[in-house]
Design a protein around this motif. Sequence first.
Motif, PDB file in Angstrom:
ATOM      1  N   GLY A  26       0.785  -1.222   0.000  1.00  0.00           N
ATOM      2  CA  GLY A  26       0.000   0.000   0.000  1.00  0.00           C
ATOM      3  C   GLY A  26       0.817   1.271   0.000  1.00  0.00           C
ATOM      4  O   GLY A  26       0.315   2.336  -0.382  1.00  0.00           O
ATOM      5  N   ARG A  27       2.043   1.204   0.432  1.00  0.00           N
ATOM      6  CA  ARG A  27       2.915   2.377   0.401  1.00  0.00           C
ATOM      7  C   ARG A  27       3.620   2.459  -0.941  1.00  0.00           C
ATOM      8  O   ARG A  27       3.788   1.450  -1.631  1.00  0.00           O
ATOM      9  CB  ARG A  27       3.960   2.297   1.514  1.00  0.00           C
ATOM     10  N   SER A  28       4.070   3.655  -1.300  1.00  0.00           N
ATOM     11  CA  SER A  28       4.899   3.774  -2.497  1.00  0.00           C
ATOM     12  C   SER A  28       6.268   3.176  -2.202  1.00  0.00           C
ATOM     13  O   SER A  28       6.674   3.034  -1.037  1.00  0.00           O
ATOM     14  CB  SER A  28       5.039   5.238  -2.909  1.00  0.00           C
ATOM     15  N   TYR A  29       6.988   2.845  -3.258  1.00  0.00           N
ATOM     16  CA  TYR A  29       8.343   2.320  -3.058  1.00  0.00           C
ATOM     17  C   TYR A  29       9.231   3.377  -2.407  1.00  0.00           C
ATOM     18  O   TYR A  29      10.093   3.046  -1.577  1.00  0.00           O
ATOM     19  CB  TYR A  29       8.927   1.851  -4.390  1.00  0.00           C
ATOM     20  N   ALA A  30       9.029   4.632  -2.745  1.00  0.00           N
ATOM     21  CA  ALA A  30       9.817   5.710  -2.126  1.00  0.00           C
ATOM     22  C   ALA A  30       9.547   5.777  -0.633  1.00  0.00           C
ATOM     23  O   ALA A  30      10.480   5.960   0.174  1.00  0.00           O
ATOM     24  CB  ALA A  30       9.489   7.046  -2.794  1.00  0.00           C
ATOM     25  N   GLU A  31       8.279   5.629  -0.229  1.00  0.00           N
ATOM     26  CA  GLU A  31       7.941   5.656   1.198  1.00  0.00           C
ATOM     27  C   GLU A  31       8.566   4.468   1.920  1.00  0.00           C
ATOM     28  O   GLU A  31       9.054   4.607   3.053  1.00  0.00           O
ATOM     29  CB  GLU A  31       6.423   5.639   1.366  1.00  0.00           C
ATOM     30  N   ARG A  32       8.557   3.322   1.287  1.00  0.00           N
ATOM     31  CA  ARG A  32       9.171   2.144   1.919  1.00  0.00           C
ATOM     32  C   ARG A  32      10.678   2.306   2.053  1.00  0.00           C
ATOM     33  O   ARG A  32      11.274   1.902   3.063  1.00  0.00           O
ATOM     34  CB  ARG A  32       8.836   0.885   1.120  1.00  0.00           C
ATOM     35  N   ILE A  33      11.310   2.904   1.053  1.00  0.00           N
ATOM     36  CA  ILE A  33      12.750   3.142   1.147  1.00  0.00           C
ATOM     37  C   ILE A  33      13.048   4.060   2.323  1.00  0.00           C
ATOM     38  O   ILE A  33      13.972   3.815   3.118  1.00  0.00           O
ATOM     39  CB  ILE A  33      13.297   3.740  -0.159  1.00  0.00           C
ATOM     40  N   ASP A  34      12.277   5.128   2.476  1.00  0.00           N
ATOM     41  CA  ASP A  34      12.516   6.079   3.557  1.00  0.00           C
ATOM     42  C   ASP A  34      12.347   5.436   4.931  1.00  0.00           C
ATOM     43  O   ASP A  34      12.976   5.873   5.901  1.00  0.00           O
ATOM     44  CB  ASP A  34      11.562   7.269   3.435  1.00  0.00           C
ATOM     45  N   ALA A  35      11.521   4.397   5.020  1.00  0.00           N
ATOM     46  CA  ALA A  35      11.230   3.765   6.311  1.00  0.00           C
ATOM     47  C   ALA A  35      12.099   2.548   6.605  1.00  0.00           C
ATOM     48  O   ALA A  35      12.069   2.019   7.715  1.00  0.00           O
ATOM     49  CB  ALA A  35       9.755   3.353   6.358  1.00  0.00           C
TER      50      ALA A  35
END
Length: 351
Positions: A109-118
């Motif tokens: 559900g998250r963008s790949y960019a959001e997952r990278i940041d987390a």
Amino acid sequence: MPVAVDRPAGLGPTQAREALQRLLPATLADRAGWAADIHAALSALELPSTPRHLCAVLAVTEQESGFRADPTVPGLAAIARKEIERRADAAGVPQFAVRAALALRSPDGRSYAERIDAVKTERELSELFDDFIDMVPLGRRFFADDNPVRTGGPMQVSIAFAEAHARTRRYPYAQPGSIRSEVFTRRGGLYFGTAHLLDYDAPYDQPLYRFADFNAGRYASRNAAFQNALAVASGIGVAIDGDLLPRDGATLGETERVAYTLAGRIGMSEAAIRRDLLRGADAGFEHTTLHGRVFAYAESIDRRGLPRAVVPRIDLRSPKFTRKLTTEWFARRVDERHRRCLARMPAAADD
């Protein structure tokens, strides 16, 4: 009539688990679980639970992760973005296209960019890359099937090693996912790490060299000693790194080139020299004609015995490292931990 069996070497299961629980950090959660998984790894690999074996696994695990099944890595998000940018540049993909791909929604559900940041751990990063490769055409273009997360788990074992090991020896646990995913679990990481550390015959009289091999590759310390003898015999400098042939297997490397200069003096053809060098990744290289003649010639001209194991001289490189590290630093740190562990081993333990 009961069948007579030999008493196995090392501690019994209950003794081994009790000893491990006493040796594990007092603040560690689920010490009983850690002890059970370490003993199970040795048992599944048919290795005795001797104090040396138990302390070797403990020493490497403490050094690599501080007894964390999936350790956090500082700055992992920046490392991940840098790797994506590097792969994109190599594939000729413009950065605006990369940003567009990372803005897509991933399966959670998250963008790949959001997952990278987390992302905090290598397991999380590995799962992210797997999703990116499977779901995004651009990801497949510059990653193909090559997930860039190479190590994982409490012993930071090589995933490529784990996958190769599982092809030759049945993995002892029920496997809900891939071998890659098992490496990031406590039980899988300890099993494959123990296999890499202990499940091979090596001609060493000190555990230090096995710890160096864990970092540099199996038999690296034996091969580094051969390179040292080769340098003495030829008078030509050779990198003492434990790699006898280049990774591609085709390029003429430094060790092979220097060995050819000795062909006449040790009575071997270049073809015979290469044949023996090809055994450098296997058990028994120390019994080859090349190994024996190089050492004999080197010792005859140097008039002293030469070591059969040498810690490889390798500078370690990884985006995870914030300071200069070497294989020798790693091996000696683990060896110190191993010695301290043995000193704490219950007196009743039988090696």
